[in-house]
Design a protein around this motif. Structure first.
Motif, PDB file in Angstrom:
ATOM      1  N   THR A  74      36.011  47.911  42.730  1.00  0.00           N
ATOM      2  CA  THR A  74      35.957  48.568  44.039  1.00  0.00           C
ATOM      3  C   THR A  74      36.168  50.073  43.915  1.00  0.00           C
ATOM      4  O   THR A  74      35.439  50.869  44.493  1.00  0.00           O
ATOM      5  CB  THR A  74      37.031  47.970  44.963  1.00  0.00           C
ATOM      6  OG1 THR A  74      36.878  46.561  44.970  1.00  0.00           O
ATOM      7  CG2 THR A  74      36.876  48.488  46.368  1.00  0.00           C
TER       8      THR A  74
ATOM      9  N   PRO B 139      39.552  43.134  50.446  1.00  0.00           N
ATOM     10  CA  PRO B 139      38.563  43.531  49.449  1.00  0.00           C
ATOM     11  C   PRO B 139      37.251  43.977  50.085  1.00  0.00           C
ATOM     12  O   PRO B 139      36.528  44.802  49.539  1.00  0.00           O
ATOM     13  CB  PRO B 139      38.380  42.255  48.618  1.00  0.00           C
ATOM     14  CG  PRO B 139      39.686  41.566  48.724  1.00  0.00           C
ATOM     15  CD  PRO B 139      40.176  41.838  50.123  1.00  0.00           C
ATOM     16  N   LEU B 143      36.276  49.030  49.997  1.00  0.00           N
ATOM     17  CA  LEU B 143      35.245  49.918  49.456  1.00  0.00           C
ATOM     18  C   LEU B 143      34.890  51.038  50.429  1.00  0.00           C
ATOM     19  O   LEU B 143      35.026  52.219  50.092  1.00  0.00           O
ATOM     20  CB  LEU B 143      34.017  49.099  49.043  1.00  0.00           C
ATOM     21  CG  LEU B 143      32.860  49.927  48.492  1.00  0.00           C
ATOM     22  CD1 LEU B 143      33.279  50.662  47.234  1.00  0.00           C
ATOM     23  CD2 LEU B 143      31.663  49.049  48.176  1.00  0.00           C
ATOM     24  N   VAL B 235      43.541  50.136  45.020  1.00  0.00           N
ATOM     25  CA  VAL B 235      42.280  50.871  45.108  1.00  0.00           C
ATOM     26  C   VAL B 235      42.498  52.292  45.633  1.00  0.00           C
ATOM     27  O   VAL B 235      41.856  53.231  45.181  1.00  0.00           O
ATOM     28  CB  VAL B 235      41.281  50.115  46.015  1.00  0.00           C
ATOM     29  CG1 VAL B 235      40.055  50.951  46.275  1.00  0.00           C
ATOM     30  CG2 VAL B 235      40.901  48.800  45.366  1.00  0.00           C
TER      31      VAL B 235
END
Lengths: 428, 290
Positions: A74, B139, B143, B235
């Motif tokens: 990601t 998830p 992004l 992330v």
């Protein structure tokens, strides 16, 4: 009530202070190179990468961040899409890097002449540029508790075992101890698909894709079912075989070298490593390759390239071996004082790849981001035939269909042990 | 039951009745005690096992039979003391969780008040909408979020991560506070108005003191949501890692003895925090010493 309120306001003041502290400009951090990786994730390995491998790099401090595949992908994709990034160097398995071929800078400027040509070729990802350079390699091996050796079937050489002998061995151990002593990494995080792709299939069908659904494959799955009968049923929860080995729950197991290492390191005198068993079409085994790439969005390309060069130096490669149990990809002279796991695995790897009947099954090439689906076919086939006991022919027919769709969609030509093909690899 | 039972005759029968009532009371007490014991064990046994194994040597951890008394071997825990970045990550975790706590109450409590006190068009839709932030897996959201964060410069900041965690904690904050405000009779507020309070004064002087323990409890809940979150943290932060993002993914694949030691490192700060604010939690369940 008064007391409550004071505590509440004290809490609030505390959090506000924390708030203020974070919104104040952060002290200018030294320019660290971010090494974004899926490898060396266990805390001890990550620690080793930081303190023994990367601390020697003179081009600046390196921040080594090992990640699960999910966040890894990601983040990398986000930086690619935003066209702006902080990741300096990416390190991951071949299969994880293939999806990002377009996101990586060309590394042709790096001298890879010392590395194995086959691995360098893998790093081109089917293009004519060097998308990644090989970083380190490993494979899967058998490990056994010495206590198991006395039950070895007569006439069997542990270093040249066959799958039938393994089953016989398992039966003898079960009779002697009352519980099945063979273990497979068939847990949710276990690498069971690699065992099927690189060990069962090449050993029995001399193929990974083309002869997925052949009479040999049917016979192979019959044998696997026999093996399962003498395999510890708790295998469906084993992810790292070193743990059941150390707990004496199983005596004989197959797994990735890095996932067996702890057994050799904690009790070096109790365990031996040896090559995978052979079948009618040879001794199938799968080399594992990790590579390093530089994203096109890396903040300082020159510094990133310097780090990649550093990672390929012989001394760094040896330090990496100590930290991660992954072997060098360049020619190096291994020093004497390596940890027990390296000594045990090193000898067994040499026997395995040097065996007269060795039949390597390479990692899938050219599947791009369909690699995950490709692996899933093998996992599903294993679980449906072996665990659920479904009819072999039917499961293989359905698996072959799915496999054909994936390979055609990716347009991937065959890789070893399948014979080279024009166009997508055929599935019979 | 076809016929009403005859009333117990005077004499021996009442003592039967009493004995039965006593039996019932005793059985009830036993039942309560058993349930309480099971619930306590449910929580305490895993924590105890984590601590025992964290304080044992690697060979004891993978060995058999297990000892239930720790040997106080510190080597597994000492590993984490020397593990680079644990202290910073711990601080980051606390800061992100604290900001999440403040933001989710500052934004969530007024929304909860509105839900409890006013009838407005689209109220039910709003209630569902609040829950929708939990309907999408992270998830999936991570992004586009990461891309946006990189573009606007929120990437790798504690504040940016706290925003995401606030969004995750918000549904709980709104719904818990809404039920708290509903529990305070509107008449109390009206009485305050008749005695000369403005709307704001009535809220601050009458409603707030009554709900503050509950609000603190929902703040604690926000803290825990933030503390436990891994994916967004992994992330969206690089240098400012939170403890869970920093350790959890590595622990997942580490040898058993380090898993236990790491689990202790992850659990202890949260436990200490919960212990410190436990009376507010009790307040939420209505057993406070009000």
């Amino acid at each position: 009530m008064r007391r409550h309120l004071t505590t509440t306001s004290a809490l609030a003041t505390l959090t506000l202070a924390a708030f203020a502290a974070t919104s104040a400009p952060a002290p200018a951090a030294a320019q660290e190179l971010l090494f974004w990786s899926t490898q060396a994730r266990p805390v001890e390995e990550a620690q080793g990468m930081r303190e023994e491998v990367l601390s020697g790099f003179e081009g600046g401090a390196v921040d080594y961040q090992p990640q699960d595949a999910g966040p890894f992908i990601t983040r990398l994709r986000a930086e690619t899409e935003a066209n702006e990034g902080t990741i300096a160097v990416v390190g991951a398995l071949h299969g994880e890097l293939t999806a990002f071929a377009d996101a990586f800078a060309d590394l042709s400027a790096i001298d890879v002449s010392a590395a194995s040509p086959a691995l360098v070729e893998l790093g081109r990802l089917g293009t004519d540029e060097q998308r990644y350079v090989p970083w380190m390699q490993a494979t899967y091996l058998m490990a056994a508790n010495r206590a198991a050796l006395e039950h070895l079937p007569e006439g069997a050489d542990v270093n040249a075992l066959t799958w039938d002998q393994l089953i016989e061995w398992g039966r003898a151990m079960e009779e002697a101890t009352g519980s099945p002593k063979i273990g497979l990494p068939a847990g949710p995080q276990g690498l069971r698909h690699r065992v099927v792709q690189g060990y069962f299939y090449p050993s029995f069908t001399d193929s990974m894709v083309t002869r997925f659904r052949s009479d040999d494959a049917v016979a192979m799955w019959e044998t696997v079912k026999e093996l399962w009968e003498v395999t510890n049923p708790r295998s469906t929860s084993y992810n790292f075989m070193q743990e059941p080995l150390l707990a004496d729950e199983v005596w004989v197991a197959i797994d990735h070298t890095a996932r067996l290492a702890e057994a050799f390191n904690q009790r070096p005198d109790d365990f031996i490593a040896f090559p995978a068993p052979a079948g009618p079409t040879g001794r199938g085994f799968m080399p594992v390759v990790a590579g390093i790439a530089v994203p096109a969005t890396a903040p300082d390309q020159e510094a990133s390239l310097a780090l990649v060069r550093y990672m390929l130096q012989p001394d760094t490669q040896i330090a990496t071996l100590r930290a991660t149990n992954f072997f060098p990809v360049v020619d190096v002279e291994l020093p004497e004082d390596m940890p027990p796991s390296v000594r045990a695995a090193g000898a067994a790897i040499a026997l395995q790849s040097g065996a007269p009947d060795a039949n390597p099954g390479l990692l899938p090439v050219g599947l791009g981001d369909l690699g995950g689906q490709f692996n899933q076919v093998y996992v599903d086939t294993f679980e449906r035939i072996v665990l659920a006991g479904q009819p072999i022919e039917q499961v293989l027919d359905e698996g072959a269909q799915e496999l054909r769709r994936i390979v055609d969609e990716a347009g991937a030509p065959c890789w070893a042990p399948d014979a080279a093909s024009e166009g997508p690899c055929p599935v019979e | 039951m076809t016929a009403t039972a005859p009333l117990p005759a005077h004499g021996a029968a009442p003592s039967d009745e009493i004995a039965r009532a006593l039996d019932l009371a005793r059985a009830k007490r036993w039942l309560v005690a058993a349930v309480v014991t099971i619930l306590c064990l449910w929580v305490l046994v895993p924590i105890y096992l984590v601590l025992v194994n964290a304080l044992s040597t690697p060979s004891e951890v993978s060995g058999w039979p297990k000892s239930f008394v720790p040997s106080f071997a510190m080597e597994s825990l000492a590993f984490f003391a020397g593990y680079r970045g644990v202290a910073e990550a711990l601080l980051n975790s606390v800061m992100v969780a604290a900001i999440t706590m403040v933001l989710s109450i500052v934004i969530g409590a007024p929304a909860g008040y509105a839900l409890a006190r006013f009838d407005f068009a689209g109220k039910n839709a709003f209630r569902i909408l609040v829950l929708m932030t939990r309907a999408f897996p992270l998830p999936l959201l991570a992004l586009p979020l990461a891309v946006a964060y990189i573009q606007i410069g929120l990437d790798d900041t504690i504040l940016g991560l706290a925003f995401v965690h606030t969004m995750l904690a918000m549904p709980f904050a709104v719904l818990i506070t809404a039920s708290l405000f509903m529990g305070v009779p509107f008449e109390l507020e009206e009485a305050a108005w008749t005695l000369g309070c403005t709307r704001l004064q009535a809220f601050v002087k009458v409603v707030l003191p009554l709900v503050s323990p509950g609000i603190a409890a929902s703040a604690v809940f926000a803290f825990v949501v933030s503390w436990n979150e891994v994916f967004a943290a992994a992330v969206l932060t690089i240098e400012n890692r939170t403890l869970t993002a920093f350790l959890l993914q590595s622990l997942n694949v580490s040898p058993l003895h380090l898993k236990f030691a790491g689990a202790a490192v992850l659990v202890l700060p949260a436990l200490l925090f919960l212990f410190a604010v436990r009376k507010y939690l009790f307040a939420m369940w209505g057993i406070a010493n009000r």
